[in-house]
Structures are given as C-alpha cells and as structure tokens.
Design a protein around this motif. Sequence first.
Motif, PDB file in Angstrom:
ATOM      1  N   CYS A  56      26.131  17.073 -16.008  1.00 45.27           N
ATOM      2  CA  CYS A  56      26.071  15.869 -16.833  1.00 45.27           C
ATOM      3  C   CYS A  56      26.610  16.222 -18.215  1.00 45.27           C
ATOM      4  O   CYS A  56      26.137  17.165 -18.856  1.00 45.27           O
ATOM      5  N   CYS A  57      27.642  15.483 -18.652  1.00 47.87           N
ATOM      6  CA  CYS A  57      28.226  15.748 -19.967  1.00 47.87           C
ATOM      7  C   CYS A  57      28.556  14.430 -20.659  1.00 47.87           C
ATOM      8  O   CYS A  57      28.645  13.382 -20.023  1.00 47.87           O
ATOM      9  N   SER A  58      28.732  14.510 -21.975  1.00 51.01           N
ATOM     10  CA  SER A  58      28.976  13.306 -22.773  1.00 51.01           C
ATOM     11  C   SER A  58      30.402  13.277 -23.297  1.00 51.01           C
ATOM     12  O   SER A  58      31.108  14.289 -23.292  1.00 51.01           O
ATOM     13  N   GLY A  59      30.781  12.105 -23.813  1.00 49.20           N
ATOM     14  CA  GLY A  59      32.087  11.961 -24.452  1.00 49.20           C
ATOM     15  C   GLY A  59      32.196  12.814 -25.710  1.00 49.20           C
ATOM     16  O   GLY A  59      33.282  13.115 -26.174  1.00 49.20           O
ATOM     17  N   ARG A  60      31.077  13.210 -26.265  1.00 50.32           N
ATOM     18  CA  ARG A  60      31.032  14.074 -27.440  1.00 50.32           C
ATOM     19  C   ARG A  60      31.330  15.515 -27.047  1.00 50.32           C
ATOM     20  O   ARG A  60      31.652  16.346 -27.874  1.00 50.32           O
ATOM     21  N   GLY A  61      31.151  15.813 -25.760  1.00 49.46           N
ATOM     22  CA  GLY A  61      31.350  17.174 -25.276  1.00 49.46           C
ATOM     23  C   GLY A  61      30.048  17.912 -25.038  1.00 49.46           C
ATOM     24  O   GLY A  61      30.051  19.088 -24.696  1.00 49.46           O
ATOM     25  N   ASP A  75      29.329   3.750 -28.624  1.00 56.96           N
ATOM     26  CA  ASP A  75      30.446   4.629 -28.979  1.00 56.96           C
ATOM     27  C   ASP A  75      30.864   5.456 -27.771  1.00 56.96           C
ATOM     28  O   ASP A  75      30.030   5.823 -26.929  1.00 56.96           O
ATOM     29  N   ILE A  76      32.118   5.778 -27.713  1.00 51.94           N
ATOM     30  CA  ILE A  76      32.635   6.563 -26.589  1.00 51.94           C
ATOM     31  C   ILE A  76      31.948   7.924 -26.507  1.00 51.94           C
ATOM     32  O   ILE A  76      31.790   8.489 -25.443  1.00 51.94           O
ATOM     33  N   GLU A  77      31.487   8.428 -27.656  1.00 54.37           N
ATOM     34  CA  GLU A  77      30.787   9.717 -27.660  1.00 54.37           C
ATOM     35  C   GLU A  77      29.437   9.644 -26.964  1.00 54.37           C
ATOM     36  O   GLU A  77      28.866  10.664 -26.597  1.00 54.37           O
ATOM     37  N   ASP A  78      28.890   8.434 -26.819  1.00 53.37           N
ATOM     38  CA  ASP A  78      27.592   8.266 -26.178  1.00 53.37           C
ATOM     39  C   ASP A  78      27.699   7.797 -24.728  1.00 53.37           C
ATOM     40  O   ASP A  78      26.764   7.231 -24.179  1.00 53.37           O
ATOM     41  N   ARG A 100      20.683  11.563 -28.537  1.00 49.18           N
ATOM     42  CA  ARG A 100      21.125  10.320 -29.174  1.00 49.18           C
ATOM     43  C   ARG A 100      20.386  10.125 -30.497  1.00 49.18           C
ATOM     44  O   ARG A 100      20.988   9.795 -31.509  1.00 49.18           O
ATOM     45  N   GLU A 101      19.090  10.359 -30.517  1.00 49.92           N
ATOM     46  CA  GLU A 101      18.299  10.218 -31.741  1.00 49.92           C
ATOM     47  C   GLU A 101      18.736  11.225 -32.798  1.00 49.92           C
ATOM     48  O   GLU A 101      18.839  10.895 -33.973  1.00 49.92           O
ATOM     49  N   ASN A 102      19.030  12.461 -32.394  1.00 50.83           N
ATOM     50  CA  ASN A 102      19.434  13.495 -33.346  1.00 50.83           C
ATOM     51  C   ASN A 102      20.836  13.273 -33.903  1.00 50.83           C
ATOM     52  O   ASN A 102      21.105  13.593 -35.051  1.00 50.83           O
ATOM     53  N   ASN A 103      21.740  12.737 -33.080  1.00 57.51           N
ATOM     54  CA  ASN A 103      23.122  12.536 -33.529  1.00 57.51           C
ATOM     55  C   ASN A 103      23.299  11.213 -34.269  1.00 57.51           C
ATOM     56  O   ASN A 103      24.236  11.071 -35.039  1.00 57.51           O
ATOM     57  N   GLY A 104      22.418  10.242 -34.015  1.00 55.23           N
ATOM     58  CA  GLY A 104      22.436   8.972 -34.731  1.00 55.23           C
ATOM     59  C   GLY A 104      23.736   8.195 -34.619  1.00 55.23           C
ATOM     60  O   GLY A 104      24.072   7.423 -35.515  1.00 55.23           O
ATOM     61  N   VAL A 105      24.488   8.392 -33.544  1.00 56.68           N
ATOM     62  CA  VAL A 105      25.771   7.707 -33.414  1.00 56.68           C
ATOM     63  C   VAL A 105      25.581   6.253 -32.995  1.00 56.68           C
ATOM     64  O   VAL A 105      26.083   5.348 -33.635  1.00 56.68           O
TER      65      VAL A 105
END
Length: 187
Positions: free
Chosen positions: A96-101, A49-52, A158-163
């Motif tokens: 360092c930042c993600s697509g999720r923000g 996913d783009i958020e990851d 990633r584990e906490n957001n489960g996306v």
Amino acid sequence: MCNFIDRHKEFKFVNGHFLDCQRFQASTTRVIRPWLVFLIHLLTLWMIDIEDIWNLDESSLQIHDGKSRRTITKRSMKVVYRQTVKQQPNTTLTVCCSGRGDMLKAQVIVHAKSIPPEFKRLNEDLFIVVCNDCGWQTIVTFEDYMVNYVLPEIAHRRENNGVSTRSLLLLDSHASRMNRNIINKAI
C-alpha cells in the motif's frame, strides 16, 4: 525444443510474463476511461489532493523452475504474455503506497501453519508476516491488515501531513474486499 530453436533462427526462448485472460480483457480503453472520468469527478468533489490517494494491491509469489516459464516466440517479439498453466504453493505480498510516495508495511501471507524461519528474518519495520492454509489473501487476512494497520496508519499520516481532510484508498474488486466492517471503519 532446443534443437528446433537451433535450426530455426527466427524463433527464440523467452521467459514469458504471466497475464490472466480476465485481466487482459479488462485492460481496454472502453473499460478504463469511464473509471478515470469517475475518479477525476470524485477527487474534485471531495477536494482530495493527489498526494492523498492510496493504492493497495497484492501479488502472488510462486516459485517456478526456469523451464516452466519458458515460451517459444518469434525472435522479433520483445515482450511475450502467456496464461498461467499450473498453480504452485503460494505466498502473497500486499503493498500500500500513496501519491506522496509513502509506503506502508507490506503484508506477506505465507501458506503455512506457522511462520517459517526465512520469513521470521524479514525486517519488521517493512513487513507484517501472517500465515493461512492457502497463502492467498482472504477476508480474514484482509480485514486484519486493513482494520489493525492500514486504515489507522493512513489516518495518522493524513493528520500529520495536513494536506487534505480526506484520503482515497483504491482497491481492486477481489471478493475479500467486500466487507462491511472495513467499509464502516474507513468512512
């Protein structure tokens, strides 16, 4: 120079933006398009996913007097770029930042033997401050930041957001990135 500017109203002083030649020449459609096609293929193949998508990059922070950055240009110019002339003592900021923000703690690399008092006052929830003999990102500072903070933190989020089951970390091709230990930990 001020007298010249006063007599020639078609010119003005501006604070130029620094841009090195190598970066400028690599910023063409011919260079960037194949990379974007590969990125889209990779995201589709691995179902990321783009958020990851995470992006890590650093910037040099150098103190300059105002005059060393001034450039004369035509008054009609909105943005001016010029090549860096002289290196000053350096501090590097790595973010360092993600697509999720999501934003990870930024790494501040100071050119010093020990952390100066002004850097000790930085918020520990936002910054990790380290010292070395040059103030630049090195293999040692990069590996320490990646192995002890960035990679575990991305996995945890990633584990906490489960996306998605995978994340993609984008890095530039700086020599400090070519490290087998980091690659093995990331996989």
